[in-house]
Scaffold this active site. Sequence first.
Site, PDB file in Angstrom:
ATOM      1  N   SER A 665     -38.637   3.689   1.630  1.00  0.00           N
ATOM      2  CA  SER A 665     -39.514   4.152   0.551  1.00  0.00           C
ATOM      3  C   SER A 665     -39.624   3.159  -0.596  1.00  0.00           C
ATOM      4  O   SER A 665     -40.483   3.318  -1.468  1.00  0.00           O
ATOM      5  CB  SER A 665     -39.009   5.500   0.009  1.00  0.00           C
ATOM      6  N   LYS A 708     -38.128  12.163  -7.466  1.00  0.00           N
ATOM      7  CA  LYS A 708     -38.274  10.793  -7.964  1.00  0.00           C
ATOM      8  C   LYS A 708     -39.078  10.752  -9.257  1.00  0.00           C
ATOM      9  O   LYS A 708     -38.699  10.066 -10.223  1.00  0.00           O
ATOM     10  CB  LYS A 708     -38.946   9.925  -6.890  1.00  0.00           C
TER      11      LYS A 708
END
Length: 824
Positions: A665, A708
């Site tokens: 990611s 996040k």
Amino acid sequence: MENCKVPAEKLRAFCTKEEFQVDAELEAEDDGIIGQHRALKALEFGLGIQSKGFNIYVAGVPGTGKETAVKEYVEKVARDAGSPGDLCYVNNFRDPYRPCILTLPKETGIEFAREVKNLINTARQEIPRALESDEYVSQKENITRQYNERKQELFNRLNEKAHEQGFMIQQSPSGFLIIPKKEDGSPMQENDLMSLSEEERKAIYEKRNVLEDELKATMREVKHIDRKASEDIKELDQKVILFSVEHLFNELLEKYKDQEEVTEYLKAMQEDVVENGDLFRHEVESKQEQVPFASTGASMGAMGVPWSQAPQFKKYEVNVIVDNSGVEGAPVVMEMNPTYYNVFGRIEKEAQFGALVTDFTMIKGGSLHQANGGFFVVSVEDLLKNLFTWESLKRVLKNQELEIEEAGERLGFMSAQSLRPEPVTLDVKVVLIGPPHLYYLLHRFDPEFQELFKVKAEFDVTMDRKPENVKNYSAFISTFCQKEQLVQLDDSALARVVEYGSRLAEDQNKLSTRFAEIADVIREACYYAYCGGLKEVSSSHIARAIEAHIYRSNLIQEKIQEMMEKDQLLIDTEEKKVGQINGLTVFNAGDFSFGKPTRITCSIGMGRGGIIDIEREAKLGGRLHTKGVMILAGLLSSRYAGDMPLSLSARLVFEQSYSEVDGDSASSTEFYALLSALSGLPLKQDLAVTGSVNQKGEVQAIGGVNEKVEGFYEICKSRGLNGEQGVIIPRSNVQNLMLKEEVVETVEKGNFHVYAVSNVDEALEILTGVKAGERKENGSYEAGSVNDMVQKALRSYAEKMKGYREEKSRREAKEENGEEQKEE
């Protein structure tokens, strides 16, 4: 850049009143399984088909409520199914070590056992009475007198013959003696015999030998008469006993005439009662003989001890191991502790005078016996933890016979003779419940599993967020509160729970089916409402419950954020820097996950090392992370080095990372740091980036997007929001956004931003403020663009590398010529 901003209304899918219909009497779907259409169809098929091997494996992650849902659904199906009969173990009168199984119609097992008990109790009274009657005594005396007369006649005849030969017959403790007589009829003594001549003695001996032969023949005839007398008396006893009990057995034989197994057992028991009439005649005496310390045990019969406690009558008991009298429809058994003996039954033993003894009355059925004719539900994880249980379950399903045996026999340890009860014909549908990975492991490594569990019912962790499912969600909440006697939720609370379901699902268009977590939130919210003396739960209570759960688990998150505030963990949220960028990772702390910003840096130089992953070199990078970095090399070559070699040595690292880094990611983030270092363009430090990238430069979706975004928001909030800070995410992750309302409100005010990009060029323009630049037909990029700067930097490295190689070659050639001239 503005077109990449995600509007506030797309950051969270709020639940409106139009999405669900609130009804105080809402009920969940009839099948009790919400949003699991695939699993429901599989269960419907698996429970309906009767062919061998079509047992069911219910797969699903913990917390989806699969155990409760499956049990309720199976019970619903079972109510419409036929009820099985009762199971009883009885004595095998031909082979006591092989007890027989009887299958009786439902609700008749206990009744049959009671009837047999009454029969034996009645026989214990009737038989002694019949054997003491005047008629019986008279017939027995006649038989005895007749045979005694025959014996007396034989002895008289022998005595007469002995008298004629000059002998007399006397009986002694050692038998019959043949003694010579004197002329006066008195017995001859030894002296008298020795005084006779040898010829006279010889004649006496010869006559005595003849008489001894006749005596032996007579004794044989007497024994034959005694045996015949015993047989006649026994025959008389059996006739009398049969006459006294036959009507008792006939009543039961008539009642159970349609049950062949039962009638055969009753006939065998009748034969045994008639054959062993002495048990009933001398009941008290036999107990005194069998029971040691007769002073304490001899009074059992006299005191009317229950027949089931009298050892000599235990063989007539009926051991009911399954009683389905209280079962409506087919039985459903959910075994929570599937040990070998709990599932398959056991043969108990008791200690008697230093030895372990057992009989068929100590046979105890297991949960499979209880489930026979119905459904057996068990956790596959618990099943595999118990020795022998899994292998034995496969064996009984394959053979369709349920046999009770000692666990030690499976290993060959049992050598002593024990009971071997007759197996029970098995007709049961087994439903295993477990995680998906165990299904795949068993399917791959256990061939028998494939043959015995052909139906897979898989529970999904999400379902579509459509009006029908939202309504069922509300119905589930209402039913749950009623079952647990909790206060009901108002409209706003129901809406907040629906939103929380989407947050758990990480999708605006989905709802989570992890009902265990949702139920816990509802319980906690109801607790807060109860403490406040309220009769309804509002959205504030739901929010408080969610926040309280986070607060109890986020100590690590707060410690990390505190270290960032103290600059112990270096994270910039302002200014611009070259070769440095804020990446986003997810930290999993058991039942709680949170986002953690991480500084990623890149250093470059001329060389042939390519892109070096320091995490991999330090053995702190996982395989997926390594793959992501290798993709960067392909992307860099395809975009900028089509007509030249890469003469680059770049090093990428997660700063202040001391544990393993895995996942791809951050691959796009690392790519932006690399391009910044090459181009010399600084990157905005008030932005954090997440997203994986492929070799075509497309930014791909990642997981944990909400954590996040919120993780970077928290650090920016603690340092002060300046209106420029934000996060760049893949455009394909917008549908996964279910951010906290606080974040949404901040974005709506313009103090924080969420950008969504589809490719690296869009992100580069946001991070640098410089146009990325489109590629021309000749392979170059627009002048002054980011891509142009990168390409020129790489070309410069290639030319410098080429010049360095040429210079090195000339220098080496010169040195070689100098050495040759020196040698000359």
